[in-house]
Design an enzyme around this catalytic site. Structure first.
Site, PDB file in Angstrom:
ATOM      1  N   ILE A 297     105.431  45.656  -1.619  1.00 18.86           N
ATOM      2  CA  ILE A 297     104.623  44.724  -0.817  1.00 18.86           C
ATOM      3  C   ILE A 297     105.372  43.425  -0.556  1.00 18.86           C
ATOM      4  O   ILE A 297     105.157  42.778   0.478  1.00 18.86           O
ATOM      5  CB  ILE A 297     103.231  44.486  -1.475  1.00 18.86           C
TER       6      ILE A 297
ATOM      7  N   SER B 155     113.139  38.802 -10.008  1.00 16.77           N
ATOM      8  CA  SER B 155     113.054  40.263 -10.036  1.00 16.77           C
ATOM      9  C   SER B 155     114.090  40.778 -11.022  1.00 16.77           C
ATOM     10  O   SER B 155     115.191  40.243 -11.098  1.00 16.77           O
ATOM     11  CB  SER B 155     113.330  40.847  -8.645  1.00 16.77           C
ATOM     12  N   ARG B 156     113.711  41.826 -11.736  1.00 20.03           N
ATOM     13  CA  ARG B 156     114.656  42.395 -12.692  1.00 20.03           C
ATOM     14  C   ARG B 156     115.734  43.201 -11.986  1.00 20.03           C
ATOM     15  O   ARG B 156     116.784  43.464 -12.527  1.00 20.03           O
ATOM     16  CB  ARG B 156     113.912  43.279 -13.700  1.00 20.03           C
TER      17      ARG B 156
ATOM     18  N   LYS C  26      96.376  41.146  -5.085  1.00 21.12           N
ATOM     19  CA  LYS C  26      95.192  41.861  -5.558  1.00 21.12           C
ATOM     20  C   LYS C  26      95.621  43.075  -6.364  1.00 21.12           C
ATOM     21  O   LYS C  26      96.694  43.619  -6.061  1.00 21.12           O
ATOM     22  CB  LYS C  26      94.272  42.267  -4.404  1.00 21.12           C
TER      23      LYS C  26
ATOM     24  N   ASP D 126      93.062  51.008  -6.550  1.00 21.81           N
ATOM     25  CA  ASP D 126      94.075  50.079  -6.019  1.00 21.81           C
ATOM     26  C   ASP D 126      93.853  49.876  -4.520  1.00 21.81           C
ATOM     27  O   ASP D 126      93.714  48.735  -4.071  1.00 21.81           O
ATOM     28  CB  ASP D 126      95.497  50.561  -6.348  1.00 21.81           C
TER      29      ASP D 126
HETATM   30  P1  NAP Z   1     105.892  47.979  -6.750  1.00 18.47           P
HETATM   31  O1  NAP Z   1     106.787  48.012  -5.563  1.00 18.47           O
HETATM   32  O2  NAP Z   1     105.793  49.186  -7.579  1.00 18.47           O
HETATM   33  O3  NAP Z   1     106.292  46.782  -7.714  1.00 18.47           O
HETATM   34  C1  NAP Z   1     106.467  45.460  -7.275  1.00 18.47           C
HETATM   35  C2  NAP Z   1     107.414  44.735  -8.203  1.00 18.47           C
HETATM   36  O4  NAP Z   1     106.785  44.535  -9.444  1.00 18.47           O
HETATM   37  C3  NAP Z   1     108.709  45.462  -8.472  1.00 18.47           C
HETATM   38  O5  NAP Z   1     109.704  44.897  -7.675  1.00 18.47           O
HETATM   39  C4  NAP Z   1     109.007  45.161  -9.935  1.00 18.47           C
HETATM   40  O6  NAP Z   1     109.982  44.153 -10.021  1.00 18.47           O
HETATM   41  C5  NAP Z   1     107.780  44.462 -10.453  1.00 18.47           C
HETATM   42  N1  NAP Z   1     107.293  45.125 -11.667  1.00 18.47           N
HETATM   43  C6  NAP Z   1     106.878  46.383 -11.830  1.00 18.47           C
HETATM   44  N2  NAP Z   1     106.515  46.583 -13.097  1.00 18.47           N
HETATM   45  C7  NAP Z   1     106.733  45.431 -13.741  1.00 18.47           C
HETATM   46  C8  NAP Z   1     106.564  45.011 -15.076  1.00 18.47           C
HETATM   47  N3  NAP Z   1     106.076  45.835 -15.999  1.00 18.47           N
HETATM   48  N4  NAP Z   1     106.891  43.749 -15.388  1.00 18.47           N
HETATM   49  C9  NAP Z   1     107.353  42.921 -14.468  1.00 18.47           C
HETATM   50  N5  NAP Z   1     107.535  43.254 -13.180  1.00 18.47           N
HETATM   51  C10 NAP Z   1     107.220  44.501 -12.836  1.00 18.47           C
HETATM   52  O7  NAP Z   1     104.419  47.564  -6.328  1.00 18.47           O
HETATM   53  P2  NAP Z   1     103.815  47.056  -4.955  1.00 18.47           P
HETATM   54  O8  NAP Z   1     103.379  48.217  -4.156  1.00 18.47           O
HETATM   55  O9  NAP Z   1     104.706  46.062  -4.331  1.00 18.47           O
HETATM   56  O10 NAP Z   1     102.480  46.380  -5.505  1.00 18.47           O
HETATM   57  C11 NAP Z   1     102.477  45.157  -6.199  1.00 18.47           C
HETATM   58  C12 NAP Z   1     101.083  44.556  -6.093  1.00 18.47           C
HETATM   59  O11 NAP Z   1     100.792  44.368  -4.708  1.00 18.47           O
HETATM   60  C13 NAP Z   1      99.977  45.455  -6.647  1.00 18.47           C
HETATM   61  O12 NAP Z   1      99.012  44.685  -7.315  1.00 18.47           O
HETATM   62  C14 NAP Z   1      99.374  46.108  -5.401  1.00 18.47           C
HETATM   63  O13 NAP Z   1      98.005  46.404  -5.587  1.00 18.47           O
HETATM   64  C15 NAP Z   1      99.563  44.992  -4.391  1.00 18.47           C
HETATM   65  N6  NAP Z   1      99.603  45.495  -3.019  1.00 18.47           N
HETATM   66  C16 NAP Z   1     100.400  46.554  -2.687  1.00 18.47           C
HETATM   67  C17 NAP Z   1     100.373  47.051  -1.376  1.00 18.47           C
HETATM   68  C18 NAP Z   1     101.241  48.214  -0.944  1.00 18.47           C
HETATM   69  O14 NAP Z   1     101.087  48.682   0.193  1.00 18.47           O
HETATM   70  N7  NAP Z   1     102.153  48.707  -1.757  1.00 18.47           N
HETATM   71  C19 NAP Z   1      99.550  46.468  -0.425  1.00 18.47           C
HETATM   72  C20 NAP Z   1      98.816  45.361  -0.786  1.00 18.47           C
HETATM   73  C21 NAP Z   1      98.842  44.887  -2.080  1.00 18.47           C
HETATM   74  P3  NAP Z   1     111.446  44.339 -10.520  1.00 18.47           P
HETATM   75  O15 NAP Z   1     112.247  44.210  -9.283  1.00 18.47           O
HETATM   76  O16 NAP Z   1     111.591  43.241 -11.494  1.00 18.47           O
HETATM   77  O17 NAP Z   1     111.560  45.716 -11.172  1.00 18.47           O
END
Ligand code: NAP
Length: 307
Positions: free
Chosen positions: A13, A35-36, A89, A167
């Site tokens: 996201i 970011s890690r 969210k 989610d």
């Molecule tokens: P994602 O790509 O799986 O993860 C986002 C980032 O979170 C990754 O870059 C990772 O950073 C970090 N992360 C993951 N696990 C972690 C941990 N245990 N400790 C610290 N950092 C961690 O997820 P995403 O889809 O972007 O979603 C993130 C949030 O946005 C969620 O709450 C989701 O509900 C919300 N969201 C997502 C979407 C969508 O379409 N995907 C839409 C709207 C809202 P590193 O680079 O450090 O590994």
């Protein structure tokens, strides 16, 4: 002049929405990332939030685009360091975490914004306005999508605190709690859990609405056909169809509103306003419904899920 902001979590996201929205607007400057594993070209990067907080006291706002489970620790550290915080969210893994963050923000005199991006979808405000003076006779929410398409390889959504189908489902609930003239409460639920996962893949929710109108929601992550994010509302004065996650509005089958996606641009604008006015915005009502579903919902075990 643009305010400096740091973005934590350079994942899906962040890349799809946060970075382009911050960089396209004039209110924020993306001054650093945490970011890690990833970084953004031309932007200072850190692998740990505490290092950023110590090194860059000039960055007053932190936006957290990480999954809900680790979010509290990051938000707590930022608030305790006197920074404004913007939460993706859902705002946390539990309600009590969110209450604690609210209290921390208040004590520190900084802004906390629990964002609900779907509330800023193109047609949500028009829907709310149209429904305001009408009597609701039924509400049907259908949120059906293919988890393999939208969350490929994401393990955190299947782990405790990751919410599973809630989610995306919580986006529907964020719209529902925004558009209805009166609030609902959950009266029954069925949650389908794959036998090898901690979180549900599908849910059926039944809500009570004052006056007795049926309000139902179906969330399903096993849907491979037309991806559906629809809310249908029947009133004493016509019917409303809000589709595409709140982007498109039909009233009595006539297209009334649709337009370009502006959800994250609107979120960052709202954050700028909140910081400028010394306010917070933390509405936990969508998360209350999810918590209620986990408390009250009947658990049904279904076939295992594998990516
Ligand atoms: P994602 O790509 O799986 O993860 C986002 C980032 O979170 C990754 O870059 C990772 O950073 C970090 N992360 C993951 N696990 C972690 C941990 N245990 N400790 C610290 N950092 C961690 O997820 P995403 O889809 O972007 O979603 C993130 C949030 O946005 C969620 O709450 C989701 O509900 C919300 N969201 C997502 C979407 C969508 O379409 N995907 C839409 C709207 C809202 P590193 O680079 O450090 O590994």
């Amino acid at each position: 002049m643009a305010e400096k902001i740091a973005l934590v979590g350079i994942g899906k996201i962040a890349v799809d929405q946060h970075i382009p929205s911050i960089q396209a607007g004039s209110e924020w400057e993306l001054a650093a990332t945490v970011s890690r594993n990833a970084s953004v070209d031309g932007v200072e990067s850190y692998t740990e939030l505490n290092a950023l907080l110590a090194a860059r006291p000039d960055i007053k706002t932190i936006s957290l685009a990480i999954p809900p489970q680790p979010r509290f620790a990051y938000a707590e550290a930022a608030l305790k360091a006197g920074r404004h915080v913007m939460l993706e969210k859902p705002p946390g893994a539990t309600l009590s975490e969110c209450h604690k963050l609210e209290a921390l923000a208040k004590d520190a005199g900084v802004t906390l914004f629990a964002t609900w991006h779907s509330r800023y979808a193109n047609a949500v405000e028009a829907t709310k306005t149209w429904l305001q003076d009408r009597t609701i006779t039924s509400v049907e929410i259908v949120w059906k999508e293919d988890v393999r398409r939208w969350h490929p390889g994401q393990e955190w959504i299947w782990q405790a605190g990751g919410l599973g189908v809630f989610d995306p489902g919580i986006n529907a609930l964020s719209v529902l709690t925004e558009i209805l003239p009166q609030q609902v409460h959950l009266s029954s639920a069925e949650l389908e859990f794959p036998e090898n996962r901690d979180t549900p893949i599908a849910a059926n929710l039944v809500f009570d609405y004052p006056g007795g109108a049926p309000v139902n929601a179906v969330f399903d992550w096993r849907h491979e056909g037309r991806q559906t994010w629809d809310i249908d509302v029947v009133t004493n004065d016509g019917k409303l169809h809000l589709s595409n996650g709140g982007a498109t509005l039909y009233i009595n089958d006539n297209l009334v509103q649709e337009g370009p996606d502006r959800e994250y641009a609107a979120l960052y604008h709202r954050m700028a306003q909140l910081v400028a006015n010394g306010k917070s915005d933390v509405d936990l009502s969508p998360m209350v419904h999810v918590a209620d579903a986990f408390t009250l919902g009947r658990r049904i075990v279904v076939a295992p899920f594998h990516f």
